[in-house]
Design an enzyme around this catalytic site. Structure first.
Site, short mmCIF file in Angstrom:
data_model
loop_
_atom_site.label_atom_id
_atom_site.label_comp_id
_atom_site.label_asym_id
_atom_site.label_seq_id
_atom_site.Cartn_x
_atom_site.Cartn_y
_atom_site.Cartn_z
N HIS A 180 26.24 11.68 -0.98
CA HIS A 180 25.59 12.45 -0.04
C HIS A 180 24.77 13.63 -0.78
O HIS A 180 24.68 14.92 -0.34
CB HIS A 180 26.38 13.26 0.95
CG HIS A 180 27.53 12.30 1.65
ND1 HIS A 180 27.30 11.57 2.71
CD2 HIS A 180 28.58 11.53 1.27
CE1 HIS A 180 28.07 10.76 3.15
NE2 HIS A 180 28.98 10.80 2.13
N LYS A 206 3.38 24.86 -14.12
CA LYS A 206 3.98 23.71 -13.80
C LYS A 206 3.95 22.55 -14.81
O LYS A 206 2.99 22.34 -15.53
CB LYS A 206 2.93 23.24 -12.51
CG LYS A 206 3.60 24.35 -11.22
CD LYS A 206 4.74 24.09 -10.49
CE LYS A 206 4.36 23.16 -9.55
NZ LYS A 206 5.63 22.61 -8.80
N SER A 214 -0.46 21.56 -12.97
CA SER A 214 -1.14 21.85 -11.77
C SER A 214 -2.58 22.71 -11.97
O SER A 214 -2.73 23.13 -13.10
CB SER A 214 -0.19 22.72 -11.01
OG SER A 214 -0.97 24.01 -10.28
N GLU A 268 6.63 9.84 -9.47
CA GLU A 268 6.13 9.98 -7.87
C GLU A 268 5.29 8.77 -7.52
O GLU A 268 5.31 8.07 -6.60
CB GLU A 268 5.56 11.31 -7.43
CG GLU A 268 6.13 12.34 -7.67
CD GLU A 268 5.83 13.94 -7.59
OE1 GLU A 268 4.47 13.88 -7.46
OE2 GLU A 268 6.48 14.70 -8.03
N SER A 327 -13.65 -16.61 -1.53
CA SER A 327 -12.58 -15.76 -2.12
C SER A 327 -12.68 -15.93 -3.79
O SER A 327 -11.65 -15.84 -4.48
CB SER A 327 -11.29 -16.61 -1.83
OG SER A 327 -11.25 -17.83 -2.25
N1 ARG Z 1 -9.91 -21.28 -0.90
C1 ARG Z 1 -8.91 -22.00 -0.03
C2 ARG Z 1 -7.49 -21.39 0.06
O1 ARG Z 1 -7.39 -20.60 -0.83
C3 ARG Z 1 -8.67 -23.43 -0.47
C4 ARG Z 1 -8.30 -24.30 0.47
C5 ARG Z 1 -9.20 -24.69 1.35
N2 ARG Z 1 -9.14 -25.67 2.28
C6 ARG Z 1 -9.70 -25.90 3.56
N3 ARG Z 1 -9.39 -26.62 4.13
N4 ARG Z 1 -10.99 -24.98 3.90
O2 ARG Z 1 -6.92 -21.52 1.12
#
Ligand code: ARG
Length: 463
Positions: free
Chosen positions: A162, A289, A283, A296, A29
């Site tokens: 309405h 237009k 457009s 939107e 992540s």
């Molecule tokens: N990257 C993990 C999260 O955001 C951190 C926590 C990880 N903990 C674990 N027990 N794997 O959730």
């Protein structure tokens, strides 16, 4: 034992084989949670300061770790930091780099904590800042709305129910309705801070720790109100994420409703407001237009917001306590909601500076649809001692007559009025004046000019 062999996972003594390459790629992540680096470092510094105060680590080790962390923060801020997907997330990336900078003493940093409490600490701190940023942006919108309202106290338009002409109102009264919505949004975000403001740090993986830590100390250092009460709840709880997502959804919904309204008012059929060239697009085929694309866009983005709220609700729905990898998605979801809401709020602020009421058309439309019929009924009650229901019936008959004669109410002759209500005199004509109509709604919260002025003053003073 915990030798920092580069490119090896922290857990490589226990887990011999490499994690599936595919999962490593999907499950890391770092691209998302690197946004938490400042909070992660602040959290780690508070943590090691506490460990030192509690005599769990030495002064030397504490100082080395803090030196390393500050160096890392600078590297990241200056874009000199090499984020590695192999290290999964921001916490591991920083820890690994700390080993490179200060050597094996880095191994003390993770005493009495887990990534489970670490990540929530970072995340809560990040949300606190994000929450305040949104509050400031909403304030800007409130200011712009009030400015536009101040210029349009006497701009009369039809008020709709309405989407049919209902009763005459001041354009400023509509705008001040938006101010009410944005004020509630501001309060909703602010109220979230109350629940969120508990420090997770120190609950470790899920049980707390056997080290003699001082959670009140880190609570104070990191600006939380109090430490969380239950370690299992702490690592499992994402209610504060839902609170944010819900508040963002409601705020988006408000922007969407107003955008929809402005789109309708800008349509050729209504033609009540003009949008400046800054907030329309053309457009590719129809040369004439000017389309309200921006509005939107704002209306459409609300879908993302709701989607994010529902993603998180669904992730949490069947999840037992305590930590699970499922929870990792919480950050991507909030970042998306936050980024989208912030840009939408800023765009909406531009919209407010680029709309102009088409005052003549507003008045023209307000004069149609027998919009003063309720005023006539009220007049009958007040001046000819009738119940409201009786007056309502008489007025409906007068409207029917006007419709048959293809006349506005004020164009009916006294003779025609008297056919339905003999007691009526020419005095009744004042009822059909739209200014009088708007200004007669003097009840608290009504559209009378004095009420609007008072509200504008009240909100101008508001902090
Ligand atoms: N990257 C993990 C999260 O955001 C951190 C926590 C990880 N903990 C674990 N027990 N794997 O959730």
């Amino acid at each position: 034992m915990t030798k920092n062999k580069n490119n090896l996972a922290i857990w490589n003594t226990r887990i011999k084989d490499n994690t599936s390459r595919l999962f490593k790629k999907a499950g890391n992540s770092i691209d998302i949670d690197k946004r938490l680096y400042k909070e992660d470092i602040a959290g780690s510094i508070a943590h090691v300061e506490m460990l030192f105060k509690q005599k769990i680590i030495s002064l030397k080790i504490k100082s080395k770790i803090i030196y390393g962390l500050i160096k890392i923060e600078k590297e990241i801020s200056n874009k000199k930091f090499n984020f590695k997907n192999d290290y999964e997330d921001i916490h591991m990336n920083i820890e690994k780099r700390l080993f490179q900078i200060i050597g094996e003493d880095a191994g003390y940093i993770h005493t009495a904590r887990s990534r489970n409490d670490q990540v929530i600490t970072d995340f809560k701190m990040w949300i606190k800042t994000a929450n305040k940023e949104i509050g400031i942006t909403i304030d800007e919108i409130i200011k712009s709305t009030i400015k536009l309202a101040s210029k349009n106290i006497y701009t009369i338009m039809p008020g709709f129910t309405h989407l049919k002409n209902a009763q005459a109102v001041s354009f400023a009264h509509y705008l001040m309705a938006y101010v009410e919505m944005f004020n509630r949004d501001k309060k909703r975000f602010k109220d979230n801070l109350d629940n969120l403001d508990e420090n997770p740090l120190g609950v470790a993986a899920l049980t707390g720790t056997s080290f003699n830590i001082d959670r009140n100390y880190t609570t104070k250092k990191l600006g939380f109100k109090k430490p969380t009460n239950n370690s299992i709840d702490t690592v499992s709880d994402r209610d504060f994420v839902l609170d944010f997502l819900y508040s963002a959804s409601v705020c988006s919904m408000h922007i969407s409703r107003i955008s929809e309204e402005l789109i309708i008012w800008n349509s050729d059929g209504f033609n009540l407001i003009n949008l400046s060239d800054k907030i329309v697009t053309g457009s590719s085929i129809m040369p004439q237009k000017k389309n309200p694309d921006l509005l939107e866009y704002l209306r459409g983005k609300t879908g993302n917001s709701y989607g994010n709220l529902f993603s998180m609700l669904t992730i949490l729905k069947g999840l037992p306590l305590s930590y699970f990898k499922d929870l990792q998605d919480d950050k991507e979801i909030i970042f998306k909601s936050y980024d989208t809401l912030l840009i939408c709020l800023k765009i909406f602020n531009e919209v407010l500076k680029n709309i102009k009421p088409n005052k003549n058309r507003m008045l023209e439309l307000a004069n149609s649809g027998y919009i003063t019929a309720t005023d006539l009924a009220d007049y009958l009650v007040k001046n000819h001692t009738m119940s409201f229901r009786a007056a309502y019936e008489k007025t409906a008959a007068i409207v029917n007559l006007a419709e048959r004669k293809k006349k506005y109410l004020h164009e009916l002759t006294l003779k025609e009025f008297n056919k339905i209500e003999p007691k009526l005199t020419n005095d009744v004509l004042k009822v059909f004046d739209l200014g009088n109509s708007v200004n007669s709604k003097i009840s608290y919260g009504g559209t009378s000019f004095a009420n609007i002025k008072k509200m504008i003053m009240k909100y101008k003073k508001q902090k």
